[in-house]
Design a protein around this motif. Sequence first.
Motif, short mmCIF file in Angstrom:
data_model
loop_
_atom_site.label_atom_id
_atom_site.label_comp_id
_atom_site.label_asym_id
_atom_site.label_seq_id
_atom_site.Cartn_x
_atom_site.Cartn_y
_atom_site.Cartn_z
N GLY A 200 0.78 -1.36 0.04
CA GLY A 200 0.21 -0.11 0.34
C GLY A 200 0.95 1.17 -0.04
O GLY A 200 1.77 1.33 0.78
N ASN A 201 0.17 2.16 -0.65
CA ASN A 201 1.16 3.52 -0.95
C ASN A 201 0.98 4.43 0.54
O ASN A 201 1.69 5.34 0.50
CB ASN A 201 0.53 4.41 -1.90
N GLU A 202 -0.21 4.08 1.39
CA GLU A 202 -0.35 4.91 2.44
C GLU A 202 0.44 4.66 3.43
O GLU A 202 0.73 5.43 4.45
CB GLU A 202 -1.83 4.52 2.66
N LEU B 122 1.76 12.00 6.49
CA LEU B 122 0.85 13.02 6.02
C LEU B 122 -0.57 12.63 6.64
O LEU B 122 -0.81 11.61 6.93
CB LEU B 122 0.82 13.38 4.69
N PRO B 123 -1.45 13.56 6.41
CA PRO B 123 -2.93 13.27 7.03
C PRO B 123 -3.40 12.04 6.22
O PRO B 123 -4.40 11.47 6.74
CB PRO B 123 -3.77 14.60 6.61
#
Length: 396
Positions: A180-182, A191-192
Amino acid sequence: MIEFNKAYQLVLENTLELGVEKVPLMQSLNRVLAEEIRADRDFPPFDRATKDGIAVNFSALVHDDHVFHIEGVAAAGAPQQVLQHSENCVEVMTGAVQPKNTDTVIMYEHISITEKGAIINEKVTKGQNIHGQGSDESAGAVLLIKGTKITPAEIGVMATVGKSDILVKAHPKVCTIATGNELVEVNAVPLPHQIRKSNTITLEAALLTRGIPSTSLHLVDDKQAIFESLKSALKQNDVLLLSGGVSKGKFDFIPEVMESLGVEKVFHRVAQRPGKPFWFGVHKELKTVIFSFPGNPVSTFANFHVYFLPWLYTSWNFPLKTLVIQLAEAIRISPPLTRFIQVKTVAENGVIYARPVTENGSGDLISLSKSDGFICLGPREKSYAVGELVPFISTK
């Protein structure tokens, strides 16, 4: 989608022969023994005094007022002494070799010692307070069998028989894989729209508690990049433990990429909660097993304990133990899903109960730190009652 029991059985049918390795004694702790451990001599190796006192020849106990002249002192770790005259005695310390020509030990508390010698004040039984040679085990006896988990007690046994190097079941080569990129590193400020990696860190910690080291990967949401990373990981490892990438989202590429890499899907999606999208497969040529768990923290953690650990123990030929616990409250599990419910163990009136932990779905990582394990409840029309015994999977 298949039932939980079927998925569980399929996992156990796809174990690996992990081999064995020799490790130093102190590095064998919590490993699985891969050899028999035999007694290298009798245990104890000599007739051993079990009390501090005097050693006598029982035949001399003719008169109650007999005074035993003390010929010497036998200490633990000293060579065997010899009683020269049967009417005399030798002082002995606990653990000492029983002096030759003696067959009975009387503890100090049961005698009086004067300038003339020792006087016995209590009734004596022939052979008392002596731990006979070979009375525990004879030379050559099997003390530990293959498949035994090595705890401090087993370490002591192996040290006693002089085993400085131990043959144990080999650990699998494991890679934990986040998707996952998150995801960002633990030391980063997210980041948010981002979160820190925690699932694979949790898996690495769970492996380390069992002495198993692992490597780790992070797969971004790019099909070709995933292909290249997994291609290498499959060749280098026995087991891949993935978190995420197996649901029905547009970026859940894992099942497709696994197929293109020659991995045989054993099943995908199980009638359970948490972890319904669980994907399991095997690359038969490379002999690599893949557990691809859903990305929610509770799902990953639960399925690691429910599936991977039994798979590992079965690969080691280590017997699986079924733990049960009593419910502290009634629970209803409606068809069709099997439920893995986080619980806290509580003691009430001398009985250990499982009390469900309040959680906010399978993404509630915090709830894991408040629980002691999971109860596994199959679907049924009738509610599970207070006090009913149910399967329990400890995570502590």
